[in-house]
Design an enzyme around this catalytic site. Structure first.
Site, short mmCIF file in Angstrom:
data_model
loop_
_atom_site.label_atom_id
_atom_site.label_comp_id
_atom_site.label_asym_id
_atom_site.label_seq_id
_atom_site.Cartn_x
_atom_site.Cartn_y
_atom_site.Cartn_z
N GLN A 79 0.83 -1.19 0.00
CA GLN A 79 0.00 0.00 0.00
C GLN A 79 0.88 1.26 0.00
OE1 GLN A 79 -3.23 -0.04 2.79
NE2 GLN A 79 -3.99 1.91 2.08
N PHE A 80 1.18 1.73 -1.20
CA PHE A 80 2.05 2.91 -1.34
C PHE A 80 1.43 4.16 -0.73
CE2 PHE A 80 -0.63 3.51 -5.03
CZ PHE A 80 -0.69 4.88 -5.18
N THR A 81 0.10 4.18 -0.57
CA THR A 81 -0.56 5.37 -0.03
C THR A 81 -0.24 5.62 1.44
OG1 THR A 81 -2.58 4.14 0.45
CG2 THR A 81 -2.44 5.23 -1.71
#
Length: 145
Positions: A79-81
């Protein structure tokens, strides 16, 4: 340093294009994001912390047991966010998030190390996919590392 959100779950699953990819029962859903400077040492330290984190209830209802103690399942989702920068304006910036060519190998390394150190399979989402993650947060217990 890499960021993780650890959720104690009674169940969790990942679906991509309406197809179930992975699912677990009691255990941990781990959301992970990487930044540009993350190393193998960071992954090893995070793995040790997660596998020994005492967030499961013992017989007296006290959070005194680790994932190892209960032999629970693990579901790992990229989850890059987690690296969203929201200080300016209303559109998050992801400049602190590692690009795919750095993050994907780190994600695979993290999954492999978790599985080796835990000695049980680690289920995963699909790196970079548009995933639908479902979970039943148990407690709720959510820890950010």
């Amino acid at each position: 340093i890499m960021k993780t959100v650890i959720q104690r779950v009674s169940s969790a699953s990942v679906t991509v294009n309406k197809t179930l990819i992975s699912s677990i029962e009691q255990g941990l859903l781990i959301l992970v994001g990487f930044t540009h400077s993350d190393t193998s040492a960071d992954i090893e330290a995070m793995t040790n912390k997660i596998l020994n984190l005492r967030i499961f209830n013992d017989g007296e209802g006290v959070m005194n047991l680790s994932i190892r103690d209960i032999r629970g399942e693990i579901l790992l989702v990229s989850q890059f966010t987690l690296y969203a920068q929201c200080s300016k304006g209303n559109r998050p910036s992801y400049i602190q998030s590692a690009p795919r060519n750095i993050a994907e190998p780190l994600y695979e390394q993290f999954a492999d190390l978790l599985a080796r150190m835990y000695d049980l399979p680690v289920k995963k989402g699909i790196f970079g996919a548009d995933m639908q993650v479902s979970l039943v947060n148990d407690g709720p217990v959510t820890i950010m590392l």
